[in-house]
Design a protein around this motif. Structure first.
Motif, PDB file in Angstrom:
ATOM      1  N   GLN A 122     100.823  24.872   1.264  1.00 45.75           N
ATOM      2  CA  GLN A 122     100.195  25.916   0.474  1.00 45.75           C
ATOM      3  C   GLN A 122     100.782  25.886  -0.938  1.00 45.75           C
ATOM      4  N   TYR A 123     100.091  26.519  -1.893  1.00 43.19           N
ATOM      5  CA  TYR A 123     100.495  26.468  -3.287  1.00 43.19           C
ATOM      6  C   TYR A 123     100.502  27.895  -3.865  1.00 43.19           C
ATOM      7  N   PRO A 124     101.446  28.166  -4.772  1.00 44.99           N
ATOM      8  CA  PRO A 124     101.458  29.498  -5.410  1.00 44.99           C
ATOM      9  C   PRO A 124     100.262  29.669  -6.334  1.00 44.99           C
ATOM     10  N   ILE A 125      99.816  30.933  -6.458  1.00 51.80           N
ATOM     11  CA  ILE A 125      98.682  31.270  -7.321  1.00 51.80           C
ATOM     12  C   ILE A 125      99.228  32.063  -8.514  1.00 51.80           C
ATOM     13  N   PHE A 126      98.934  31.598  -9.743  1.00 50.17           N
ATOM     14  CA  PHE A 126      99.410  32.251 -10.958  1.00 50.17           C
ATOM     15  C   PHE A 126      98.237  32.883 -11.698  1.00 50.17           C
ATOM     16  N   HIS A 127      98.404  34.134 -12.126  1.00 50.25           N
ATOM     17  CA  HIS A 127      97.417  34.839 -12.935  1.00 50.25           C
ATOM     18  C   HIS A 127      98.078  35.331 -14.220  1.00 50.25           C
ATOM     19  N   CYS A 128      97.272  35.556 -15.198  1.00 52.93           N
ATOM     20  CA  CYS A 128      97.758  36.083 -16.477  1.00 52.93           C
ATOM     21  C   CYS A 128      97.835  37.612 -16.374  1.00 52.93           C
ATOM     22  N   VAL A 129      99.006  38.193 -16.751  1.00 49.53           N
ATOM     23  CA  VAL A 129      99.195  39.645 -16.667  1.00 49.53           C
ATOM     24  C   VAL A 129      99.754  40.155 -17.994  1.00 49.53           C
ATOM     25  N   SER A 130      99.570  41.432 -18.218  1.00 50.35           N
ATOM     26  CA  SER A 130     100.127  42.087 -19.410  1.00 50.35           C
ATOM     27  C   SER A 130     101.618  42.333 -19.196  1.00 50.35           C
ATOM     28  N   ARG A 131     102.425  42.040 -20.216  1.00 51.84           N
ATOM     29  CA  ARG A 131     103.869  42.207 -20.086  1.00 51.84           C
ATOM     30  C   ARG A 131     104.248  43.677 -20.024  1.00 51.84           C
ATOM     31  N   SER A 132     103.415  44.502 -20.573  1.00 48.46           N
ATOM     32  CA  SER A 132     103.750  45.926 -20.599  1.00 48.46           C
ATOM     33  C   SER A 132     103.230  46.660 -19.369  1.00 48.46           C
ATOM     34  N   SER A 133     101.936  46.460 -19.033  1.00 50.44           N
ATOM     35  CA  SER A 133     101.343  47.197 -17.903  1.00 50.44           C
ATOM     36  C   SER A 133     101.358  46.407 -16.599  1.00 50.44           C
ATOM     37  N   HIS A 134     101.645  45.099 -16.661  1.00 49.13           N
ATOM     38  CA  HIS A 134     101.655  44.216 -15.496  1.00 49.13           C
ATOM     39  C   HIS A 134     100.285  44.120 -14.814  1.00 49.13           C
ATOM     40  N   GLU A 135      99.229  44.473 -15.519  1.00 49.13           N
ATOM     41  CA  GLU A 135      97.890  44.353 -14.962  1.00 49.13           C
ATOM     42  C   GLU A 135      97.321  42.971 -15.272  1.00 49.13           C
ATOM     43  N   GLU A 136      96.481  42.479 -14.360  1.00 48.17           N
ATOM     44  CA  GLU A 136      95.854  41.163 -14.541  1.00 48.17           C
ATOM     45  C   GLU A 136      94.810  41.230 -15.642  1.00 48.17           C
ATOM     46  N   VAL A 137      94.806  40.169 -16.452  1.00 50.30           N
ATOM     47  CA  VAL A 137      93.836  40.037 -17.536  1.00 50.30           C
ATOM     48  C   VAL A 137      93.245  38.633 -17.452  1.00 50.30           C
ATOM     49  N   PRO A 138      92.173  38.349 -18.167  1.00 50.58           N
ATOM     50  CA  PRO A 138      91.617  36.981 -18.133  1.00 50.58           C
ATOM     51  C   PRO A 138      92.659  35.937 -18.529  1.00 50.58           C
ATOM     52  N   ASP A 139      92.545  34.733 -17.924  1.00 48.69           N
ATOM     53  CA  ASP A 139      93.518  33.670 -18.172  1.00 48.69           C
ATOM     54  C   ASP A 139      93.553  33.239 -19.627  1.00 48.69           C
ATOM     55  N   SER A 140      92.490  33.497 -20.355  1.00 46.81           N
ATOM     56  CA  SER A 140      92.456  33.069 -21.759  1.00 46.81           C
ATOM     57  C   SER A 140      93.458  33.839 -22.614  1.00 46.81           C
ATOM     58  N   TYR A 141      94.015  34.989 -22.105  1.00 50.63           N
ATOM     59  CA  TYR A 141      94.990  35.762 -22.851  1.00 50.63           C
ATOM     60  C   TYR A 141      96.356  35.070 -22.865  1.00 50.63           C
ATOM     61  N   CYS A 142      96.598  34.170 -21.910  1.00 50.74           N
ATOM     62  CA  CYS A 142      97.893  33.482 -21.818  1.00 50.74           C
ATOM     63  C   CYS A 142      97.792  32.075 -22.372  1.00 50.74           C
ATOM     64  N   ASP A 143      98.925  31.554 -22.783  1.00 49.46           N
ATOM     65  CA  ASP A 143      99.011  30.190 -23.313  1.00 49.46           C
ATOM     66  C   ASP A 143      98.886  29.213 -22.143  1.00 49.46           C
TER      67      ASP A 143
END
Length: 657
Positions: free
Chosen positions: A277-298
């Motif tokens: 199995q493989y880990p799943i990574f999502h883009c999150v806000s550093r302040s609210s820790h909520e998931e946002v679209p992947d385009s927000y992260c580098d």
């Protein structure tokens, strides 16, 4: 600033030395410009004399079916390759000198795959593509820890088996390592990079570099700094030194508002036996820790998912069933075998385990009886007929039938067509000459009274060369009819036929009857006469065939075969076929009403023979009876009891007929 410039200068010098002045490559001894390569023995710069390469082709002509040894693989062998020259119906087999079967043992054919034996892993391949001509093979890296024997299960002419393996020789040389040298000392006319390290640990450090930097990057340490710099491979770096070396200053990192976070893992690829199995990574806000679209992260900072093991417990053991071998007999009862192994999957590998681990499952049968067909033979039923022509070249025929072992006529396909006797041949009755051939005029007139005709046959045919002056047939055909007159009619005699009866069966071909009598017609009445009064006339048929409608497909069966045992319970067989109205095979019969093809027989206990001098010396004398060998003195004596019983049955059957 000076320190950075010094580091970049050292980086450039080392890269230039690694690449060489003219882009030379590095040999297997890790030196620039070296042309040394690894030989077949695995030795850098070797000349293939550090080991012994054993190879050959097994081309012996084999006559008997079964296992034949091809070659012995000694202990310590590596690079093992056993391959058929081209595809055949033979099989390769492998077993250890201790007697343990590794591949295709005990008359059972294994599936292609990996099999462990002799301390190494063998890969067994059996191409099954119709267009492929490649033969079977198995290969292994080795080394083996015991002697192994390669066999061929011979079933058809040997296409040849190529074998090759490598064993260590007495004159083996050790892999060459770079000699000890002082930093900066030339080697083979080239300047080595001064690194200030202990030469004894150089090879180990190089291996650590390869493991730590698989893409070719290395770490450079100097006395003035402990920073890490990436050094590219020589082929990726320009060999020309730039005019000015300007240190590259990285821009300050900006504060990011979003970051990548692991939110879970993928589903395990297997429920048991070790999956991944493989880990799943999502883009999150550093302040609210909520998931946002992947385009927000580098995207360049997104971690690469690494495989993680899961469900590593073994799967339940199961019976692995091999393919059935070919029937031991082409006709009649034979035997076939298959290999049944207890297998268990673990770590993505299926391994053979002890049979007790499958004790919760019923073990499938490893042997079974088989019968491809009932043995049949050709019989010549009639002598040759007379030639089809009185002269010249014609043909003659005889009746040839395929007869089963119980005497029934069966389809020709049941017998070996290559052994079929000729049922037609040419015959030469000598040269011919053409002429008109005539029969005598018929003795009776066509009318019993009044005017009628007499007839004769006229034919143009060939005859033997004669000394008579025959002129050939020509256009003047002789007359075939001549008039005749038997006087005035006083009472006409003739056959009288009644109407046909109903057909004897409701479907298929049957018969129907009618009454035929001899009468004399008078002006107003008729008299019934004795049949001989009308004998001069052609009598009408009193019976004819009839056909109402097709019956459809029906089950047909042969007679039962001879019982396999004369006492204590045996079995007998027969062949059952579904045939249509025209006696061709059909699949329209009701399967529920199909007659049995096998049944038990002779359940009574065996009783000692009364005649002490007439006994069966072998337990399988029923095979002698079935093969009709009792006519020979040896078999009649060796199987006296069985042959005597058959003779008595045949004599009693002949008496009933």
């Amino acid at each position: 600033m000076f320190v950075s410039y010094l580091i970049l200068t050292l980086l450039y010098v080392q890269t230039a030395v690694l690449a060489g002045p003219e882009g030379e490559t590095i040999g297997c001894d890790d030196y620039l410009g070296s042309d040394k390569v690894v030989d077949k023995c695995g030795i850098c710069g070797g000349d293939n004399t550090g080991c012994q390469i054993v190879s050959g082709v097994f081309k012996h002509t084999l006559t008997s079916l079964g296992y034949h040894r091809v070659v012995e693989i000694p202990q310590g062998a590596t690079k093992i390759n056993i391959t058929e020259m081209y595809k055949s119906n033979n099989y390769l087999a492998l077993r250890s000198r201790s007697g343990r079967s590794i591949i295709n043992g005990n008359w059972a054919i294994d599936r292609p795959g990996k099999y462990e034996g002799g301390g190494t892993m063998f890969t067994y391949k059996r191409p099954n593509e119709i267009s492929s001509t490649a033969g079977e093979s198995f290969v292994a890296e080795g080394p083996t820890n015991e002697i192994l024997d390669v066999y061929m299960i011979h079933q058809q002419p040997n296409p040849g088996v190529h074998y090759e393996y490598v064993i260590s020789g007495t004159n083996a040389i050790s892999p060459q390592l770079p000699p000890h040298r002082r930093p900066g000392e030339p080697f083979n006319g080239q300047l080595a990079v001064p690194d200030g390290r202990n030469p004894e640990g150089e090879e180990k450090q190089q291996e650590e570099k390869k493991e730590k930097f698989p893409n070719g990057d290395m770490e450079i340490f100097t006395e003035d700094t402990t920073h890490t710099f990436a050094v590219r491979q020589p082929e990726r770096f320009s060999p020309h030194q730039p005019d000015n070396l300007v240190p590259v200053v990285q821009p300050p990192r900006r504060t990011r508002d979003h970051n990548w976070k692991q939110v879970g893992t993928t589903e395990c690829s297997a429920t048991c036996g070790k999956g991944s199995q493989y880990p799943i990574f999502h883009c999150v806000s550093r302040s609210s820790h909520e998931e946002v679209p992947d385009s927000y992260c580098d995207p360049t900072t997104k971690p690469t998912p690494e495989e993680e093991p899961c469900n590593i417990f073994p799967c339940p053991a199961f019976w692995d069933i091999g393919e059935w071998s070919e029937c031991s007999k082409t006709c009649g009862l034979g035997m076939q075998h298959r290999q049944v192994l207890c297998r268990q999957m673990y770590a993505n590998r299926t391994l053979t385990v002890q049979p007790y681990r499958c004790q919760h499952l019923e073990k499938p049968e490893t042997t079974s009886t088989c019968q491809l067909k009932i043995c049949s033979e050709w019989q010549i039923r009639t002598e040759w007929t007379s030639c089809s022509v009185p002269c010249g070249v014609g043909q003659r025929t005889r009746d040839v039938k395929c007869v089963s072992n119980i005497g029934d006529v069966v389809d020709d396909e049941e017998c070996n067509m290559k052994l079929r006797p000729n049922d037609i041949e040419n015959c030469d009755m000598g040269p011919c000459a053409k002429s008109w051939f005539l029969t005598e005029w018929s003795e009776r007139c066509s009318a019993e009274c009044g005017v009628g005709v007499r007839t004769r046959s006229v034919v143009c045919m060939t005859n033997h060369v004669s000394s008579l002056p025959l002129e050939g047939c020509g256009n003047n055909r002789p007359a075939e009819v001549t008039p005749c007159d038997n006087g005035p009619c006083a009472g006409k005699v003739e056959w009288f036929a009644g109407s046909w009866s109903q057909c004897s069966i409701e479907c298929g071909r049957g018969t129907q009857q009618r009454e035929v009598i001899c009468i004399r017609k008078n002006p107003a009445t008729f008299d019934v006469l004795d049949p001989h009064e009308c004998s001069f006339l052609e009598r009408p048929p009193s019976q004819q065939s009839c056909y109402l409608k097709p019956c459809g497909a029906k089950w047909f069966s042969t007679e039962w075969s001879v019982c396999s045992k004369s006492c204590q319970g045996g079995f007998r067989v027969r062949e059952v076929r579904c045939l249509s109205d025209d006696m061709t095979p059909s699949n329209q019969c009701d399967p529920q009403s199909k007659p049995e093809e096998k049944e038990s027989c002779n359940p009574q206990d065996c009783i000692p023979e009364i005649d002490e001098n007439c006994k069966d010396k072998y337990y399988n004398c029923n095979v002698v009876v079935q093969a009709r060998l009792c006519v020979y003195t040896y078999y009649k004596t060796a199987c006296c009891a069985s042959c005597t019983r058959v003779a008595n049955r045949q004599s009693s059957f002949a008496g009933r007929r």
